[in-house]
Design a protein around this motif. Structure first.
Motif, mmCIF file in Angstrom:
data_model
loop_
_atom_site.group_PDB
_atom_site.id
_atom_site.type_symbol
_atom_site.label_atom_id
_atom_site.label_comp_id
_atom_site.label_asym_id
_atom_site.label_seq_id
_atom_site.Cartn_x
_atom_site.Cartn_y
_atom_site.Cartn_z
ATOM 1 N N LYS A 145 40.068 103.635 85.489
ATOM 2 C CA LYS A 145 40.318 104.084 84.128
ATOM 3 C C LYS A 145 41.612 103.445 83.668
ATOM 4 O O LYS A 145 42.598 103.429 84.398
ATOM 5 N N ILE A 146 41.577 102.906 82.462
ATOM 6 C CA ILE A 146 42.772 102.325 81.882
ATOM 7 C C ILE A 146 42.991 102.966 80.519
ATOM 8 O O ILE A 146 42.066 103.086 79.725
ATOM 9 N N LYS A 147 44.202 103.466 80.314
ATOM 10 C CA LYS A 147 44.568 104.078 79.033
ATOM 11 C C LYS A 147 45.626 103.194 78.386
ATOM 12 O O LYS A 147 46.623 102.847 79.013
ATOM 13 N N TYR A 148 45.362 102.860 77.146
ATOM 14 C CA TYR A 148 46.256 101.969 76.413
ATOM 15 C C TYR A 148 47.285 102.749 75.609
ATOM 16 O O TYR A 148 47.143 103.951 75.382
ATOM 17 N N ALA A 149 48.301 102.039 75.140
ATOM 18 C CA ALA A 149 49.394 102.651 74.384
ATOM 19 C C ALA A 149 48.897 103.339 73.118
ATOM 20 O O ALA A 149 49.472 104.328 72.682
ATOM 21 N N ASP A 150 47.803 102.839 72.521
ATOM 22 C CA ASP A 150 47.275 103.443 71.291
ATOM 23 C C ASP A 150 46.288 104.582 71.582
ATOM 24 O O ASP A 150 45.564 105.022 70.718
ATOM 25 N N PHE A 151 46.230 105.042 72.828
ATOM 26 C CA PHE A 151 45.416 106.164 73.305
ATOM 27 C C PHE A 151 43.920 105.846 73.406
ATOM 28 O O PHE A 151 43.125 106.733 73.663
ATOM 29 N N GLN A 152 43.535 104.597 73.230
ATOM 30 C CA GLN A 152 42.162 104.210 73.553
ATOM 31 C C GLN A 152 42.072 104.125 75.071
ATOM 32 O O GLN A 152 43.086 103.966 75.758
ATOM 33 N N GLN A 153 40.864 104.226 75.588
ATOM 34 C CA GLN A 153 40.701 104.103 77.024
ATOM 35 C C GLN A 153 39.410 103.380 77.349
ATOM 36 O O GLN A 153 38.490 103.329 76.546
ATOM 37 N N ALA A 154 39.366 102.813 78.535
ATOM 38 C CA ALA A 154 38.185 102.106 79.017
ATOM 39 C C ALA A 154 37.992 102.472 80.480
ATOM 40 O O ALA A 154 38.952 102.766 81.192
ATOM 41 N N THR A 155 36.748 102.463 80.909
ATOM 42 C CA THR A 155 36.452 102.717 82.314
ATOM 43 C C THR A 155 35.556 101.604 82.837
ATOM 44 O O THR A 155 34.772 101.018 82.100
ATOM 45 N N ARG A 156 35.702 101.313 84.095
ATOM 46 C CA ARG A 156 34.883 100.339 84.791
ATOM 47 C C ARG A 156 34.567 100.924 86.161
ATOM 48 O O ARG A 156 35.376 101.625 86.741
ATOM 49 N N SER A 157 33.386 100.610 86.685
ATOM 50 C CA SER A 157 33.059 101.099 88.033
ATOM 51 C C SER A 157 32.273 100.042 88.788
ATOM 52 O O SER A 157 31.634 99.169 88.199
ATOM 53 N N ARG A 158 32.331 100.160 90.085
ATOM 54 C CA ARG A 158 31.619 99.245 90.957
ATOM 55 C C ARG A 158 31.328 99.993 92.244
ATOM 56 O O ARG A 158 32.164 100.735 92.740
ATOM 57 N N SER A 159 30.150 99.776 92.798
ATOM 58 C CA SER A 159 29.781 100.391 94.075
ATOM 59 C C SER A 159 29.703 99.317 95.142
ATOM 60 O O SER A 159 29.188 98.219 94.890
ATOM 61 N N ALA A 160 30.181 99.640 96.307
ATOM 62 C CA ALA A 160 30.067 98.730 97.436
ATOM 63 C C ALA A 160 28.644 98.795 97.978
ATOM 64 O O ALA A 160 27.950 99.810 97.829
ATOM 65 N N SER A 161 28.193 97.723 98.594
ATOM 66 C CA SER A 161 26.823 97.677 99.110
ATOM 67 C C SER A 161 26.637 98.519 100.365
ATOM 68 O O SER A 161 25.515 98.836 100.744
ATOM 69 N N GLY A 162 27.739 98.901 100.994
ATOM 70 C CA GLY A 162 27.681 99.713 102.209
ATOM 71 C C GLY A 162 29.007 100.405 102.416
ATOM 72 O O GLY A 162 29.894 100.322 101.561
ATOM 73 N N PRO A 163 29.168 101.108 103.514
ATOM 74 C CA PRO A 163 30.432 101.794 103.788
ATOM 75 C C PRO A 163 31.605 100.814 103.815
ATOM 76 O O PRO A 163 31.484 99.710 104.333
ATOM 77 N N VAL A 164 32.706 101.233 103.252
ATOM 78 C CA VAL A 164 33.925 100.419 103.233
ATOM 79 C C VAL A 164 34.860 100.949 104.310
ATOM 80 O O VAL A 164 35.230 102.116 104.296
ATOM 81 N N THR A 165 35.216 100.076 105.233
ATOM 82 C CA THR A 165 36.065 100.501 106.347
ATOM 83 C C THR A 165 37.362 99.713 106.425
ATOM 84 O O THR A 165 38.143 99.905 107.348
ATOM 85 N N ALA A 166 37.589 98.825 105.455
ATOM 86 C CA ALA A 166 38.786 97.993 105.509
ATOM 87 C C ALA A 166 39.555 98.071 104.193
ATOM 88 O O ALA A 166 38.965 98.050 103.117
ATOM 89 N N GLN A 167 40.862 98.144 104.312
ATOM 90 C CA GLN A 167 41.742 98.184 103.146
ATOM 91 C C GLN A 167 41.543 96.946 102.274
ATOM 92 O O GLN A 167 41.560 97.032 101.048
#
Length: 69
Positions: free
Chosen positions: A2-24
């Motif tokens: 989630k990103i909120k801008y100075a003018d109070f608009q906001q945007a969201t983006r999402s992504r799913s990994a194809s499998g379990p994530v075990t590494a930083q």
């Protein structure tokens, strides 16, 4: 992400990994890709947040890894 801008608009983006994530490094790459999808910004940003969810039951770690290198 989630990103909120100075003018109070906001945007969201999402992504799913194809499998379990075990590494930083994988989390970092996914987060970097999401942030890159809204770049370059043309106005001030007042908040940028990344959320991790859908943990697998029973997955444990002795120590929580740092998300910031």
């Amino acid at each position: 992400m989630k990103i909120k801008y100075a003018d109070f608009q906001q945007a969201t983006r999402s992504r799913s990994a194809s499998g379990p994530v075990t590494a930083q490094a994988v989390l970092r790459r996914l987060a970097d890709d999401l942030v890159g999808s809204v770049m370059p910004v043309t106005q001030g940003v007042r908040l940028l947040g990344v959320t991790v969810s859908n943990f697998e039951p029973g997955a444990t770690s002795a120590q929580q890894p740092s998300l910031i290198a």
